[in-house]
Write an enzyme that holds these catalytic residues in place. Structure first.
Site, PDB file in Angstrom:
ATOM      1  N   GLY A 275       0.832  -1.199   0.000  1.00 56.48           N
ATOM      2  CA  GLY A 275       0.000   0.000   0.000  1.00 56.48           C
ATOM      3  C   GLY A 275       0.869   1.252   0.000  1.00 56.48           C
ATOM      4  N   CYS A 342      -9.203  22.786  17.126  1.00 60.13           N
ATOM      5  CA  CYS A 342      -9.118  23.130  18.549  1.00 60.13           C
ATOM      6  C   CYS A 342      -8.578  21.973  19.368  1.00 60.13           C
ATOM      7  CB  CYS A 342     -10.485  23.576  19.032  1.00 60.13           C
ATOM      8  SG  CYS A 342     -11.117  24.911  18.009  1.00 60.13           S
ATOM      9  N   GLU A 343      -7.335  21.618  19.128  1.00 56.48           N
ATOM     10  CA  GLU A 343      -6.614  20.591  19.884  1.00 56.48           C
ATOM     11  C   GLU A 343      -5.139  20.950  19.798  1.00 56.48           C
ATOM     12  OE1 GLU A 343      -7.515  16.910  20.455  1.00 56.48           O
ATOM     13  OE2 GLU A 343      -9.562  16.982  19.680  1.00 56.48           O
TER      14      GLU A 343
HETATM   15  C1  PLP Z   1      -2.611  -2.146   5.772  1.00 57.03           C
HETATM   16  C2  PLP Z   1      -2.421  -3.491   5.210  1.00 57.03           C
HETATM   17  C3  PLP Z   1      -1.583  -3.691   4.114  1.00 57.03           C
HETATM   18  C4  PLP Z   1      -0.761  -2.577   3.482  1.00 57.03           C
HETATM   19  O1  PLP Z   1       0.265  -2.160   4.301  1.00 57.03           O
HETATM   20  P1  PLP Z   1       1.357  -1.113   3.733  1.00 57.03           P
HETATM   21  O2  PLP Z   1       2.240  -0.880   4.868  1.00 57.03           O
HETATM   22  O3  PLP Z   1       0.595   0.105   3.329  1.00 57.03           O
HETATM   23  O4  PLP Z   1       2.025  -1.760   2.587  1.00 57.03           O
HETATM   24  C5  PLP Z   1      -1.501  -4.960   3.572  1.00 57.03           C
HETATM   25  N1  PLP Z   1      -2.187  -5.990   4.107  1.00 57.03           N
HETATM   26  C6  PLP Z   1      -3.005  -5.849   5.180  1.00 57.03           C
HETATM   27  C7  PLP Z   1      -3.729  -7.010   5.707  1.00 57.03           C
HETATM   28  C8  PLP Z   1      -3.141  -4.589   5.767  1.00 57.03           C
HETATM   29  O5  PLP Z   1      -3.927  -4.450   6.827  1.00 57.03           O
END
Ligand code: PLP
Length: 412
Positions: A275, A342-343
């Site tokens: 991700g 406001c934090e």
């Molecule tokens: C969040 C997540 C990812 C992606 O993680 P990254 O660090 O963004 O690569 C992949 N698999 C699962 C199950 C996740 O919860």
């Protein structure tokens, strides 16, 4: 590598001046670079070239439909963690057979939705979930392909909130009970164990924890084979880190080489769920300085972007590089970059040496493409930022800015 660079004294997103984008579309503003997304996906996916594999982009990092469509067109599958993400992935045209469904708390209606869609497999995290999937699938006259998410008890050496593969975490099944659960899955109607899965955390900056987890999974896979459980898929999750500040995470190529050494020749299809490494450095958050303010102890830049737009600094103490959109030689000073919320926890940077910036100037918060907009909220009744995708000289409004009417639309 990304495509946000100074040219002729001002910051560009690919071929478009960021100043123009801010003038036209307002701030705070998320800007994603299509070329960077493509390049990151290509660099990642091709790193595993010799292996039978499916790269399932983790939707929660950046779930904008435009981003999903772009990656889907490159052959990406998707890793989802909710029915909402399934809806997005399908809407973006991702074939269901390229979708894996992770997450520790899948609701019955989400399970049904995924079965109806015909996803590739569920990554199952508890016995209760396994049994529920079996019941729902049987009722629908289907069989759900599943893998069990193993918690390999490996320390990923990352922020505690985003480490997920240690004994104390809520995720997956511990290795002690995993075998009994596979045997249960083998005998249970409605489910078919076809995979083995783990995801140990996010923003990992070394390969060792991945390899430690992989070795444990491979040992376990051999034990499954001895029980006559035929596994087709090995899902190693996501988690490869990126450079926010001075981190030096391994290149996907190194990751690919290390995995190939262990997996080449084995009858397993590799699934990866990147991700952050795809989206993180492909996006910036553009913000205008509303005010500058000196107090006896601090110099504040009060920006129009806040913790509701980008919560990572407040939530994890994360570092995001911040640069002025206008490049100029000027003295530097230590500042706190804060938002209007406001934090006191509402900050984008603390005690940061920045070039002296004036009221109404534009700032770019870098590395904001992952876990930026997707974690944003309407706190303080702030309409959420717009999202743009820049592709060369083309600008696509990937999500329009929310209005005040949007804020109350569900309450009228
Ligand atoms: C969040 C997540 C990812 C992606 O993680 P990254 O660090 O963004 O690569 C992949 N698999 C699962 C199950 C996740 O919860």
């Amino acid at each position: 590598m990304h495509h946000f660079e100074y040219r002729g004294g001002e910051l560009y997103a690919e071929d478009v001046p960021v100043r123009e984008l801010a003038e036209r579309h307002g701030t705070p503003l998320y800007v994603y670079s299509a070329a960077t997304l493509r390049r990151h996906f290509e660099a990642f996916d091709s790193a595993f070239e010799g292996l039978d594999r499916l790269t399932c982009y983790s939707v929660k990092a950046n779930s904008n439909l435009g981003v999903l469509r772009l990656l889907g067109a490159m052959g990406a599958g998707m890793d989802i963690v909710s029915g909402g993400e399934l809806h997005r992935a399908l809407k973006a045209g991702i074939p269901a057979e390229r979708i894996v469904y992770s997450g520790v708390g899948k609701r019955p209606e989400e399970i049904e939705q995924a079965l109806e869609a015909g996803i590739l497999m569920f990554n199952v995290e508890s016995v209760g979930e396994l049994e529920r999937i079996g019941r729902i699938a049987s009722r629908l006259g289907r069989t759900a392909d599943i893998s069990l998410r193993i918690n390999p008890d490996v320390d990923p050496k990352t922020h505690p909130y985003i480490s997920t593969g240690m004994k104390k975490n809520k995720f997956g099944l511990d290795m002690g009970t995993a075998m009994a659960t596979y045997l249960r899955a083998r005998d249970l109607p409605g489910v078919n164990p076809v995979g083995i899965d783990c995801h140990i955390g996010s923003q990992l900056t070394t390969l060792e924890p991945f390899l430690e987890a992989l070795d444990k999974l491979l040992d376990f896979w051999r034990a499954l084979g001895a029980e006559g459980i035929a596994i087709k898929y090995l899902d190693l999750g996501g988690g490869l880190g990126i450079t926010y500040d001075a981190e030096e995470p391994p290149h996907p190529r190194e990751f690919g080489r290390a995995l190939a050494e262990r997996l080449r020749g084995l009858p397993l299809k590799l699934i990866l769920e990147p991700g952050r490494v795809i989206a993180g450095n492909a996006g910036i958050l553009v913000s205008r300085v509303l005010y500058t303010k000196d107090t006896p102890s601090k110099h504040f830049l009060i920006a129009d972007a806040a913790m509701n737009d980008l919560i990572r600094p407040s939530l994890y103490g994360s570092y995001h590089k911040i640069i002025p959109v206008l490049e100029q030689e000027r003295p530097r000073r230590a500042v706190d970059v804060v938002g209007p919320i406001c934090e006191s926890g509402d900050f984008l940077a603390r005690d940061r040496e920045l070039p002296e910036v004036e009221q109404d100037e534009l700032l770019a918060v870098l590395s904001a493409g992952a876990y930026g907009f997707t974690m944003s909220s309407n706190y303080n009744s702030r309409p959420r930022a717009a999202e743009l995708i820049v592709d060369g000289a083309e600008v696509i409004v990937a999500r329009r800015r929310e209005t005040c009417a949007d804020l109350t639309a569900l309450e009228d």
